[in-house]
Design an enzyme around this catalytic site. Structure first.
Site, short mmCIF file in Angstrom:
data_model
loop_
_atom_site.label_atom_id
_atom_site.label_comp_id
_atom_site.label_asym_id
_atom_site.label_seq_id
_atom_site.Cartn_x
_atom_site.Cartn_y
_atom_site.Cartn_z
N LYS A 1 53.61 56.34 11.96
CA LYS A 1 53.13 55.43 13.01
C LYS A 1 53.80 54.08 12.83
CE LYS A 1 48.61 54.48 15.06
NZ LYS A 1 47.21 54.23 14.67
C1 E4P Z 1 45.03 54.17 17.28
O1 E4P Z 1 46.00 54.73 16.92
C2 E4P Z 1 44.65 52.79 16.93
O2 E4P Z 1 44.91 52.56 15.60
C3 E4P Z 1 43.21 52.55 17.23
O3 E4P Z 1 42.79 53.37 18.28
C4 E4P Z 1 42.83 51.12 17.40
O4 E4P Z 1 41.50 51.03 17.83
P1 E4P Z 1 40.63 49.70 17.78
O5 E4P Z 1 41.04 48.83 18.92
O6 E4P Z 1 39.23 50.18 17.90
O7 E4P Z 1 40.92 49.04 16.45
#
Ligand code: E4P
Length: 221
Positions: free
Chosen positions: A87
């Site tokens: 990622k």
């Molecule tokens: C997904 O890959 C992200 O890391 C995640 O959905 C972020 O979510 P948040 O806005 O609740 O931190």
């Protein structure tokens, strides 16, 4: 639409996996920090998640800042297990890293996507997954679902020579899940709490209570 779980908590991942409808896992540095694990344990923790979810894509995020560091990090993370997806947050350095990693067969999930142009660039650079955020847009007073709709339409308008799936991320509620599905997201990555909320409905609870009460009468008849 497929369901991923958005957590690094092994207990939550195992429980969600036991339901039989989990298609993958996404983590990020904040979610890993919540587990209480340290830097030295990070890679082992990712291996544990990848083992619990064998065969399902598990996103492990790099915190490197330069293209070369991201490539090195990406290679290391991808080597942890065959189902680890690297990622990377969108940016010029990470686009170049994505291009290089994709050419080596490493799958990249490009994250922190908030606009259609960002998503199009990520897909074009070679990202296998593109993660637009919904909740964080809502948090600042805009419409995260409308943004997702633009991104789905724009990205799926073209052929990139490789598969690109859109992961609706930063999901807060069952309503977000419904809207993500209606907008044509390929995947929703959902925190465990919101996933459990997707399971429940007051009329389901009420219906169960009525069945139980009526069945008790049957048994006592
Ligand atoms: C997904 O890959 C992200 O890391 C995640 O959905 C972020 O979510 P948040 O806005 O609740 O931190």
């Amino acid at each position: 639409m497929k369901f991923f779980i958005d957590t690094a908590d092994l207990g939550e991942i195992s429980e969600a996996a036991s339901w039989g409808c989990l298609a993958g896992v996404t983590t990020n540095p904040s979610l890993y920090a919540r587990t209480g694990g340290g830097l030295a344990d990070f890679e082992d923790h990712m291996v544990k998640i990848a083992t619990v979810c064998e065969g399902l894509p598990v996103s492990a995020e790099s915190t490197a800042m330069t293209t070369q560091e991201m490539i090195a990090d990406g290679r290391r993370l991808a080597a942890l297990a065959p189902n680890v997806v690297v990622k990377l947050p969108i940016g010029s350095q990470s686009l170049a890293a994505t291009h290089a990693l994709a050419a080596e067969g490493v799958k990249v999930n490009m994250t922190l996507i908030f606009s259609a142009p960002q998503a199009l660039l990520a897909a074009r650079a070679g990202a296998r997954f593109v993660s637009p955020f919904i909740g964080r847009i809502d948090d600042i007073g805009y419409d995260g679902i409308a943004g997702l709709e633009d991104i789905v339409r724009a990205v799926h308008n073209y052929d990139y020579g490789h598969e690109v799936e859109i992961i609706a991320a930063s999901i807060r509620s069952p309503h977000h899940v419904t809207q993500a599905a209606l907008m044509g997201a390929d995947i929703a990555t959902v925190p465990f709490g919101a996933l459990k909320n997707c399971l429940s409905h007051p009329l389901t609870e009420q219906g169960l209570a009525r069945f139980e009460a009526d069945w008790a009468e049957v048994k006592n008849a």
